[in-house]
Design a protein around this motif. Structure first.
Motif, PDB file in Angstrom:
ATOM      1  N   GLU A 287     -57.532  22.231   9.628  1.00 48.63           N
ATOM      2  CA  GLU A 287     -57.220  22.583   8.236  1.00 48.63           C
ATOM      3  C   GLU A 287     -57.249  21.322   7.349  1.00 48.63           C
ATOM      4  O   GLU A 287     -57.753  21.345   6.220  1.00 48.63           O
ATOM      5  CB  GLU A 287     -55.834  23.239   8.182  1.00 48.63           C
ATOM      6  CG  GLU A 287     -55.442  23.706   6.790  1.00 48.63           C
ATOM      7  CD  GLU A 287     -53.994  24.171   6.734  1.00 48.63           C
ATOM      8  OE1 GLU A 287     -53.547  24.859   7.669  1.00 48.63           O
ATOM      9  OE2 GLU A 287     -53.313  23.830   5.737  1.00 48.63           O
TER      10      GLU A 287
ATOM     11  N   ARG B 178     -60.781  20.438   6.708  1.00 51.29           N
ATOM     12  CA  ARG B 178     -61.396  21.368   5.750  1.00 51.29           C
ATOM     13  C   ARG B 178     -60.916  21.075   4.315  1.00 51.29           C
ATOM     14  O   ARG B 178     -61.704  21.008   3.385  1.00 51.29           O
ATOM     15  CB  ARG B 178     -61.050  22.811   6.156  1.00 51.29           C
ATOM     16  CG  ARG B 178     -61.759  23.890   5.364  1.00 51.29           C
ATOM     17  CD  ARG B 178     -61.602  25.277   5.970  1.00 51.29           C
ATOM     18  NE  ARG B 178     -60.286  25.538   6.530  1.00 51.29           N
ATOM     19  CZ  ARG B 178     -59.195  25.805   5.808  1.00 51.29           C
ATOM     20  NH1 ARG B 178     -59.249  25.861   4.507  1.00 51.29           N
ATOM     21  NH2 ARG B 178     -58.034  26.025   6.401  1.00 51.29           N
ATOM     22  N   ARG B 179     -59.618  20.845   4.170  1.00 56.51           N
ATOM     23  CA  ARG B 179     -59.076  20.641   2.810  1.00 56.51           C
ATOM     24  C   ARG B 179     -59.402  19.267   2.237  1.00 56.51           C
ATOM     25  O   ARG B 179     -59.656  19.132   1.035  1.00 56.51           O
ATOM     26  CB  ARG B 179     -57.551  20.792   2.827  1.00 56.51           C
ATOM     27  CG  ARG B 179     -57.076  22.210   2.607  1.00 56.51           C
ATOM     28  CD  ARG B 179     -55.558  22.252   2.571  1.00 56.51           C
ATOM     29  NE  ARG B 179     -54.967  21.568   1.418  1.00 56.51           N
ATOM     30  CZ  ARG B 179     -53.670  21.261   1.339  1.00 56.51           C
ATOM     31  NH1 ARG B 179     -52.845  21.558   2.324  1.00 56.51           N
ATOM     32  NH2 ARG B 179     -53.197  20.657   0.266  1.00 56.51           N
ATOM     33  N   PHE B 180     -59.334  18.252   3.083  1.00 52.64           N
ATOM     34  CA  PHE B 180     -59.431  16.888   2.551  1.00 52.64           C
ATOM     35  C   PHE B 180     -60.716  16.181   2.953  1.00 52.64           C
ATOM     36  O   PHE B 180     -60.960  15.060   2.532  1.00 52.64           O
ATOM     37  CB  PHE B 180     -58.216  16.068   2.987  1.00 52.64           C
ATOM     38  CG  PHE B 180     -56.909  16.663   2.533  1.00 52.64           C
ATOM     39  CD1 PHE B 180     -56.438  16.461   1.235  1.00 52.64           C
ATOM     40  CD2 PHE B 180     -56.153  17.459   3.382  1.00 52.64           C
ATOM     41  CE1 PHE B 180     -55.242  17.016   0.808  1.00 52.64           C
ATOM     42  CE2 PHE B 180     -54.953  18.022   2.972  1.00 52.64           C
ATOM     43  CZ  PHE B 180     -54.501  17.807   1.675  1.00 52.64           C
TER      44      PHE B 180
ATOM     45  N   SER C 180     -46.717  21.579   6.179  1.00 57.59           N
ATOM     46  CA  SER C 180     -47.612  21.468   5.019  1.00 57.59           C
ATOM     47  C   SER C 180     -48.184  20.056   4.905  1.00 57.59           C
ATOM     48  O   SER C 180     -47.604  19.085   5.398  1.00 57.59           O
ATOM     49  CB  SER C 180     -46.922  21.920   3.736  1.00 57.59           C
ATOM     50  OG  SER C 180     -45.922  21.016   3.426  1.00 57.59           O
TER      51      SER C 180
END
Ligand code: LLP
Length: 445
Positions: free
Chosen positions: A41, A44-46, A425
């Motif tokens: 994740e 994918r996000r950063f 998170s």
């Protein structure tokens, strides 16, 4: 490390995650989560490469130090990794901060760190470094050369009095690599205990009313995994403190033994046992001071790597797999610009495929970067699944110290972002360096 040292328990046949942050968990199908966040994740996000930093691991390590050294000042060495979040965490956990440039100092103070808990180092402090240290009120300045005494005294002026320490070279050989050994004569740091220059400098400092010598400092090197060199240093430093008392009638209240506490980078490697270090130093300090009838000074320790190193992971995407000369090269989208440590010190790492499972037989491969140098090797001769292929995600643990802080602009690849993970998170702490950043700095025609 015995304190807060990774996930610890390794059962037969299970994967050894001992050098990963304690929060690391395996997912079905080969994935990993750190701080409750799947590494896929984050990628994918950063994007990749990305540095991931487990906030709780950093905080736990700070607390581990405070409980091992309840009577000492624990001063985090900012050179390992510095950003506003780390400044805040370290402050909230009650540590001091060691800085070695006006840049580190200004970021720390701008980030709200109390200046009186800051120790300023540097073998060659620039006028700007000294001016900034005085202006912002750094708690202690560690003098590292004879000429600095007069320079600093002049900068303080006749109406001031600033707390200083003196960096001494105790003649102790220690450290994980020749380039990070600083405890002996014949290298650029400190004033020699053996040839008398340390004592001469003490006399000169004591003669300056603008300076108040609070103690002696030594930092013998980095990535040290034995207690013994610290004990030897302490013994020699206490001996010098006793001589200073005898010669000048001055009892120095502080003794800073620097950092350098080693951590394992790969499963099975040794780390410095923090509790054993604390116990040995306490015992030796009491014994030596007792024998010399010297008041016991307050100890300071300056860990950098052992606080942030094991809390970090770096993520790379595999771009190419090449078979040549009997070897397998796995090329990723980062390299020596985000981790120069293998090239500089021959540092060894343990990369791991993450994000997908593989039942392929492991084979020996060399993980290389994307830079235009054959020496751009991140991990030579490591075991990776035999079916490793472009698009795979590789994660490398123990990337929290001396990675981002030593990252460069080589080949204009751009420095990776730093992403904090905590309680499931992820949040961006330092953004990726982009082409726009390079363009902004390039002001000529
Ligand atoms: N105190 C002083 C005065 C230092 O110079 C250093 C590190 C430390 C404390 C913290 O040392 P640590 O606990 O992090 O080992 N770039 C090298 C390490 C250089 C260390 C420089 N001084 C590496 O990547 O291994």
């Amino acid at each position: 490390m015995t304190t807060a040292s990774g996930s610890g328990t390794v059962t037969a046949g299970a994967e050894d995650l001992s050098v990963w942050p304690a929060s690391t968990r395996r997912l079905p199908h080969g994935g990993l989560t750190v701080g409750g966040v799947p590494l896929t994740e984050i990628a994918r996000r950063f994007g990749t490469p990305s540095y991931v930093l487990d906030e709780e691991e950093v905080r736990a390590r700070c607390r581990g130090y405070r409980s091992a050294f309840p009577d000492a000042d624990v001063v985090y060495a900012a050179k390992a990794l510095l950003c506003r979040a780390v400044i805040r965490w370290v402050d909230e956990e009650g540590l001091g901060l060691d800085v070695c440039s006006a840049g580190e100092l200004e970021l720390a103070v701008a980030g709200g760190f109390p200046p009186e808990r800051i120790v300023m180092h540097g073998n060659a402090k620039s006028p700007r470094d000294l001016e900034t240290a005085l202006r912002l009120g750094a708690g202690r300045i560690v003098i590292d050369s004879p000429s600095e005494i007069a320079r600093l005294a002049a900068a303080v002026g006749p109406h001031g009095r600033r707390r200083v320490m003196l960096r001494v070279t105790p003649g102790v050989l220690a450290g994980g690599h020749e380039k990070i050994r600083t405890g002996t004569d014949g290298q650029k740091f400190g004033l020699s205990l053996a040839d008398g220059s340390a004592e001469e400098a003490v006399a000169r400092i004591l003669s300056r009313p603008e300076l108040r010598l609070t103690g002696l400092h030594c930092h013998i090197g980095s990535q040290i995994t034995d207690v013994e060199p610290y004990v030897t240093s302490l013994r020699r430093m206490v001996g010098l403190m006793a001589r200073i008392r005898d010669t000048h009638g001055v009892t120095l209240p502080e003794l800073d033994l620097g950092g350098g506490h080693g951590v394992p980078y790969r499963p099975g490697e040794p780390g410095l046992d923090l509790m054993a270090l604390a116990r040995a130093l306490r015992g030796e300090l009491a014994a030596r001071c007792g024998a010399a009838q010297l008041a016991v000074p307050r100890l300071l320790v300056e860990p950098g790597r052992a606080i942030t190193g094991p809390a970090g992971v770096v993520l790379y995407r595999v771009l190419a797999v090449k078979h040549t000369g009997g070897q397998v090269f796995v090329a990723v989208d980062g390299g020596m610009s985000d981790n120069p440590r293998p090239a500089l010190y021959g540092a060894r790492y343990a990369p791991r495929l993450t994000g997908r499972g593989s039942t392929a037989k492991p084979r020996t491969a060399t993980v290389v970067g994307r830079h235009c140098e054959a020496g751009d090797v991140l991990a030579a001769d490591v075991e990776l699944p035999g079916d490793i292929r472009p698009g795979d995600l590789l994660a490398v643990p123990v990337a929290g110290a001396y990675h981002l802080s030593m990252a460069s602009g080589y080949n204009l690849v751009g420095r990776p972002p730093l992403v904090a993970v905590s309680e499931g998170s992820a949040r961006l702490l330092v953004r990726r360096e982009t082409l726009a950043d390079f363009r902004v700095r390039d002001v000529g025609v």
